[in-house]
Design a protein around this motif. Structure first.
Motif, PDB file in Angstrom:
ATOM      1  N   VAL A 188      79.841 -17.677  86.024  1.00  0.00           N
ATOM      2  CA  VAL A 188      79.413 -16.780  84.946  1.00  0.00           C
ATOM      3  C   VAL A 188      80.622 -16.074  84.330  1.00  0.00           C
ATOM      4  N   HIS A 207      72.202 -10.474  73.971  1.00  0.00           N
ATOM      5  CA  HIS A 207      71.141  -9.898  74.801  1.00  0.00           C
ATOM      6  C   HIS A 207      69.806 -10.258  74.139  1.00  0.00           C
ATOM      7  N   TYR A 218      71.453 -13.949  77.481  1.00  0.00           N
ATOM      8  CA  TYR A 218      71.112 -13.376  78.781  1.00  0.00           C
ATOM      9  C   TYR A 218      69.934 -12.425  78.625  1.00  0.00           C
ATOM     10  N   VAL A 227      74.146  -9.665  85.879  1.00  0.00           N
ATOM     11  CA  VAL A 227      73.126 -10.499  85.247  1.00  0.00           C
ATOM     12  C   VAL A 227      72.730 -11.584  86.237  1.00  0.00           C
ATOM     13  N   PHE A 273      70.698 -16.582  82.539  1.00  0.00           N
ATOM     14  CA  PHE A 273      71.986 -16.754  81.859  1.00  0.00           C
ATOM     15  C   PHE A 273      72.040 -18.180  81.325  1.00  0.00           C
TER      16      PHE A 273
END
Length: 255
Positions: A183, A195, A115, A154, A159
């Motif tokens: 998600v 991340h 993400y 997010v 994603f």
């Protein structure tokens, strides 16, 4: 695993003649070579299918036929995808830079979820800022399904999930916010999320959720209640409202 992962990039489109080509070009510009690209069109009657045919040799799969809405079309894309990962970049949105995927997989190959941040633009392509700058949402340093208790922290376009943990979109139950439910379900299946520390996508404001804002918000409340319970969801929505009010006041003061 030593084999480079194959990523399925899926674009859902309908009547998007003016938006689709920039999306396609951002995918084809990727320096990462292991991509299958799928386009799911809802039976457009403008020039959308002409654009798709022009790029057909670069596509692993495409179809143009009526569907039952955005998330039904996204399920068609999931069903046709064969990659190790899935990433939805819908018409008008685009991948941020040509080396985005190369950098992701060089950084952390075979993570379950990746993400990052999102650049926001208006429909006329005016730059608005990063999502973390222009909305109250802040990307958690370590994203988990519990991070979603306060909403969509997010952006769906930023994603990427392994296909093995990605369920179908429950559009029958959640016709306006099935992406939030999706998600959360992906994150529940994942041991961890990586991340990327980079901007992954450019997102055009004014999409499906924005056009159906009230129904989308109601649907999102139901999703959060399902995953987190009624009282925590009520409490978190109060916190969301207070955070939003604080963010608007802060922006007005120019901080």
């Amino acid at each position: 695993m030593t084999t480079p992962p194959l990523i399925s990039i899926i674009t859902v489109t309908y009547q998007a003649e003016s938006l689709l080509e920039r999306t396609i070009e951002s995918v084809l510009a990727q320096t990462y070579p292991h991509i299958e690209y799928l386009i799911i069109d809802g039976g457009s009657r403008d020039g959308t299918t002409d654009i798709i045919r022009r790029y057909a040799e670069h596509l692993a799969y495409w179809v143009s036929e009526p569907d039952k809405g955005l998330y039904d079309a996204m399920n068609k894309g999931l069903a046709a995808a064969k990659g190790d990962y899935v990433w939805f970049i819908n018409a008008g949105d685009r991948i941020f830079a040509p080396d985005t995927l190369s950098r992701i997989f060089a950084q952390a190959p075979w993570a379950e979820v990746y993400y990052g941040d999102t650049e926001y633009r208006t429909l006329s392509e005016e730059y608005m800022g990063l999502r973390s700058e222009v909305t109250p949402h802040r990307l958690p340093p370590q994203l988990s399904w519990r991070s979603m208790a306060r909403g969509m922290v997010v952006c769906h376009q930023a994603f990427i999930a392994q296909r093995s943990i990605a369920p179908s979109y429950d559009w029958h139950t959640h016709p306006y916010s099935a992406d939030l439910d999706w998600v959360i379900q992906c994150l529940k299946q994942a041991q961890s999320a990586t991340h990327t520390q980079q901007v992954l996508a450019v997102y055009l404001q004014g999409g499906f959720s924005r056009k159906h804002l009230k129904r989308s918000l109601t649907d999102r409340f139901k999703i959060l209640q399902k995953h987190f319970g009624l009282l925590p969801t009520l409490w978190n929505h109060l916190r969301i409202a207070l955070r939003g009010a604080w963010f608007i006041a802060k922006r007005r003061k120019g901080y």
